[in-house]
Structure formats: C-alpha cells, structure tokens
Design an enzyme around this catalytic site. Structure first.
Site, short mmCIF file in Angstrom:
data_model
loop_
_atom_site.label_atom_id
_atom_site.label_comp_id
_atom_site.label_asym_id
_atom_site.label_seq_id
_atom_site.Cartn_x
_atom_site.Cartn_y
_atom_site.Cartn_z
N LYS A 183 0.85 -1.21 0.00
CA LYS A 183 0.00 0.00 0.00
C LYS A 183 0.88 1.25 0.00
O LYS A 183 0.58 2.22 -0.70
CB LYS A 183 -0.93 -0.04 1.23
CG LYS A 183 -1.79 1.20 1.42
CD LYS A 183 -3.24 0.91 1.16
CE LYS A 183 -4.15 2.10 0.97
NZ LYS A 183 -4.01 3.21 1.85
N ASN A 187 0.75 4.19 -2.72
CA ASN A 187 0.57 5.60 -2.34
C ASN A 187 1.76 6.47 -2.78
O ASN A 187 1.58 7.62 -3.16
CB ASN A 187 0.37 5.73 -0.82
CG ASN A 187 -1.00 5.25 -0.37
OD1 ASN A 187 -1.15 4.65 0.68
ND2 ASN A 187 -2.01 5.49 -1.17
N SER A 251 -5.53 11.27 -0.92
CA SER A 251 -5.58 11.80 0.46
C SER A 251 -4.52 12.89 0.64
O SER A 251 -4.75 13.87 1.35
CB SER A 251 -5.37 10.68 1.47
OG SER A 251 -4.17 9.99 1.19
P1 NAD Z 1 -8.64 12.50 10.58
O1 NAD Z 1 -7.74 13.70 10.57
O2 NAD Z 1 -9.99 12.61 9.95
O3 NAD Z 1 -8.87 12.04 12.08
C1 NAD Z 1 -7.84 11.98 13.03
C2 NAD Z 1 -8.43 12.40 14.36
O4 NAD Z 1 -7.46 12.16 15.37
C3 NAD Z 1 -8.78 13.91 14.43
O5 NAD Z 1 -10.10 14.04 14.90
C4 NAD Z 1 -7.79 14.45 15.44
O6 NAD Z 1 -8.30 15.53 16.20
C5 NAD Z 1 -7.59 13.22 16.32
N1 NAD Z 1 -6.36 13.27 17.14
C6 NAD Z 1 -5.10 13.56 16.76
N2 NAD Z 1 -4.27 13.51 17.82
C7 NAD Z 1 -5.04 13.18 18.89
C8 NAD Z 1 -4.77 12.98 20.26
N3 NAD Z 1 -3.55 13.13 20.77
N4 NAD Z 1 -5.79 12.64 21.09
C9 NAD Z 1 -7.05 12.49 20.59
N5 NAD Z 1 -7.37 12.67 19.30
C10 NAD Z 1 -6.37 13.00 18.45
O7 NAD Z 1 -7.80 11.31 9.95
P2 NAD Z 1 -8.34 10.02 9.18
O8 NAD Z 1 -8.69 10.37 7.78
O9 NAD Z 1 -9.37 9.33 10.02
O10 NAD Z 1 -7.01 9.15 9.11
C11 NAD Z 1 -6.52 8.39 10.17
C12 NAD Z 1 -5.49 7.42 9.60
O11 NAD Z 1 -6.17 6.51 8.75
C13 NAD Z 1 -4.44 8.11 8.71
O12 NAD Z 1 -3.19 7.51 8.86
C14 NAD Z 1 -4.97 7.88 7.31
O13 NAD Z 1 -3.98 7.87 6.30
C15 NAD Z 1 -5.59 6.50 7.45
N6 NAD Z 1 -6.62 6.24 6.44
C16 NAD Z 1 -7.69 7.08 6.32
C17 NAD Z 1 -8.65 6.79 5.36
C18 NAD Z 1 -9.87 7.68 5.19
O14 NAD Z 1 -10.67 7.42 4.27
N7 NAD Z 1 -10.09 8.69 6.00
C19 NAD Z 1 -8.53 5.65 4.55
C20 NAD Z 1 -7.42 4.82 4.71
C21 NAD Z 1 -6.47 5.12 5.67
O1 KPL Z 2 -4.99 5.39 -0.83
C1 KPL Z 2 -5.12 6.31 -1.64
C2 KPL Z 2 -4.96 7.67 -1.10
O2 KPL Z 2 -5.45 8.62 -1.70
O3 KPL Z 2 -4.31 7.79 -0.03
C3 KPL Z 2 -5.34 6.03 -3.10
C4 KPL Z 2 -5.28 4.54 -3.32
C5 KPL Z 2 -4.31 6.71 -3.92
C6 KPL Z 2 -6.74 6.44 -3.54
O4 KPL Z 2 -6.91 7.81 -3.64
#
Ligand code: NAD
Ligand code: KPL
Length: 304
Positions: A183, A187, A251
């Site tokens: 992954k 990315n 993202s």
């Molecule tokens: P986000 O920014 O929407 O949410 C993160 C949350 O964590 C925020 O509300 C922030 O205030 C909180 N936070 C940060 N530090 C904190 C602390 N010390 N105590 C309490 N809360 C705290 O992020 P997300 O999109 O949910 O992403 C989270 C992880 O998941 C990332 O690594 C991202 O790459 C991965 N991810 C997200 C998605 C998606 O669709 N959103 C998909 C795949 C992977």
């Molecule tokens: O995981 C993704 C990201 O945006 O972080 C991809 C696979 C590129 C989809 O947008």
C-alpha cells in the site's frame, strides 16, 4: 469488554459509530476537555451512509479518564500516533490490544515502542471516510481492511468475527508488513504526483511514463528488502487503482488543499532511508521527494 476509540476523525468516527450501532460497548477518547465539551454539546457522533444520516450518542471521555483500556482503536494520523498513545499509556491494561489504523509505515513501530506490553495489531485499509464537520463523518465507499501482528506469529483475535458482522470487511493476514509495504508503494506512486500535477487520480494516466518509472524503483526496493511478492505486478496494480479511483483526489492532495500536514514522512520519507541503507539507487523517488517538499514549502506546509 469495552472498546475505546482514540481519534474521533474520519476513520475513528466510522469505526466508533459502527461499533455503537452494532451494540458493542464503545467509548470515544477526545484530545482534551474543550473538545469533549464541544462533542457533548453536539449530542454525539453523526454518520452519513448513502442518503441516511444518524446521530449516535456515544459516550466520550478525556485521555486522563480513570477507567482502564483493554481494546483500543488508534485512529489518528501517523504523525499524531505516538503522542496520542502516550496520552493514554498509563490506562492500558497489561494485556491490552491496540488496533493501529495508520497509513504508511513508521508510526506503528513508534507506538509499539511506547507501549511494549500491549499487543499492537497493524491494519491496512482501503475503507474510505471523510469529515463533513467536526463529529460528522461520511462513509465514502466500502473497502477492506487487512489486520495482522508484526511478526505474524499469533492467531487472529476472536473479536475479528464480531466486527465483520458490523459492516466491516476484515481479513487476517500472517504478513501484514508486506500488505502495508504494498500500500505504501501504491501511495508513493500516486499521491505525490497528484499534488505536483494538482490533479485527480485519473489524470495521472497522462503521466504514465512517470508513474511507470516510480513503480519500477519501488518494485526494486521491495525486492531488495526481501518482499518480492509485494513487488509483483506493482505497476499494473497502480494503473488499476488509478483507473478505479479516477475521479478521486488522493488523500495527500486533499491534505494539501485543506492546508493540512501530509503523511509524507510515513510514505516516501520512510522508504527512502531504507533504499539508502540498502545502497539501492532510486533517483526518481529522490527527485519526487524533493519536488514534493518544495511544493509543500511553497504552500507553507510542513515538509515532513
Ligand atoms: P482525521 O484527521 O480525519 O482524524 C484523526 C483524528 O485524530 C482527528 O479528529 C484528530 O483531532 C484526532 N487526534 C489527533 N491527535 C489526537 C490525540 N492526541 N488525542 C485524541 N485525538 C487526536 O484522519 P483520518 O482520515 O481518520 O485518518 C486516520 C489514519 O487513517 C491516517 O493515517 C490515514 O492515512 C488512514 N486512512 C484514512 C482513510 C480515510 O478514508 N479517511 C482511509 C485509509 C487510511
Ligand atoms: O490510498 C489512496 C490515497 O489517496 O491515499 C489512493 C489509493 C491513492 C486512492 O486515492
């Protein structure tokens, strides 16, 4: 046995709402008291799935609450993970299980080092969610989540089955690191280019040669690391992801457009020092990293 979700953002909100809706005891841990007050004033967590928005009055608490934590979902960004786990480390039971939802690599080791007695499970997810407003999450397309132990030595936890019944597609793997590396490679081939070209994923089809060069160096890196299966067919999969997500903004591009820090340190910033240690030349990836850092700097964003 209660679940705690630390990081009530997009993915954390999605997981917490589905657990609550499925009748699982779950508590949100918010960063501090002002945030807790803000959450309580709104009456709970909103989740939109398709045309339906529901309000879930999940209980929430501050990191310093007194109750012990047995099962924790850590759902903040990679760069916040270590500090977040430190804020609740004293509350973890000796046999606590922590599910790490962070993208990229590097943060998982940092978290595990902070809480050496806990069982840290790593996840690689293609589940999608975004925040409409604070504490209102929109589910943006079903994906699947691979979960595993770092060493792949232990069996799947029994709750995996329970969670599958709540609407998650979860799969156990004995080789989560290979999944996370695959992954990460996808990315690295897509996300920085979408920032540099300011384009949706599908528009990268106009930069096919650039994508192919990056895939070739990323595949060479995976092979040099002893992850040959994760290298196989990388370019084809990257092209398939670009086609399947043609209309999406990556993202990383979304972070840049919102003026937020990116997770580059856990993607290119994690891969490049490993290539250097292995004395593997990766000039295209190095150049990509430099160009990306320059663009982030131009936008006044952190370059790490
Ligand atoms: P986000 O920014 O929407 O949410 C993160 C949350 O964590 C925020 O509300 C922030 O205030 C909180 N936070 C940060 N530090 C904190 C602390 N010390 N105590 C309490 N809360 C705290 O992020 P997300 O999109 O949910 O992403 C989270 C992880 O998941 C990332 O690594 C991202 O790459 C991965 N991810 C997200 C998605 C998606 O669709 N959103 C998909 C795949 C992977
Ligand atoms: O995981 C993704 C990201 O945006 O972080 C991809 C696979 C590129 C989809 O947008």
């Amino acid at each position: 046995m209660s679940w705690h979700v630390l990081g009530a953002g997009s993915l954390g909100g999605l997981w917490a709402a589905r657990l609550f809706r499925g009748g699982e005891p779950v508590r949100l841990i918010l960063r501090d008291r002002p945030r807790l007050a803000q959450y309580r004033a709104g009456g709970g967590l909103r989740l939109t799935e398709g045309d339906t928005t529901s309000l879930y009055p999940l209980p929430a608490e501050a990191p310093e609450a007194g109750n012990p934590i047995r099962r924790l979902i850590l759902a903040c960004k990679s760069y916040d993970a270590e500090e977040a786990i430190a804020s609740v480390a004293a509350r973890l039971e000796p046999d606590a299980e922590i599910l790490l939802l962070q993208n990229g690599l590097g943060s998982q080791d940092a978290v595990a080092a902070r809480v050496p007695r806990a069982r840290c499970l790593r996840a690689s997810t293609t589940e999608g969610a975004f925040r409409e407003t604070d504490f209102h999450v929109v589910a943006a397309g079903a994906g699947q989540t691979w979960i595993g132990d770092q060493l792949g030595t232990q069996a799947a936890p029994p709750w995996l089955e329970t969670l599958c019944a709540l609407g998650f597609t979860l799969r156990w793997t004995d080789d989560i690191d290979a999944r996370l590396w695959r992954k990460l490679a996808i990315n690295c081939a897509i996300n920085p280019l979408t920032v540099l070209h300011r384009c949706r994923n599908g528009e990268l089809r106009q930069h096919a040669a650039e994508v192919a060069d990056l895939c070739s160096e990323l595949a060479a890196l995976l092979e040099a690391m002893g992850l040959a299966p994760a290298a196989q067919g990388l370019q084809q999969e990257v092209e398939a992801v670009i086609a399947a997500t043609a209309n999406n903004r990556s993202s990383m591009l979304q972070d840049v457009e919102r003026g937020q820090r990116t997770e580059v340190s856990y993607l290119l910033g994690h891969a490049l020092p490993i290539a250097q240690r292995l004395r593997l030349p990766v000039p295209q990836l190095e150049a990509l990293h430099q160009r990306l850092r320059a663009r982030l700097e131009e936008r006044g964003l952190p370059v790490d």
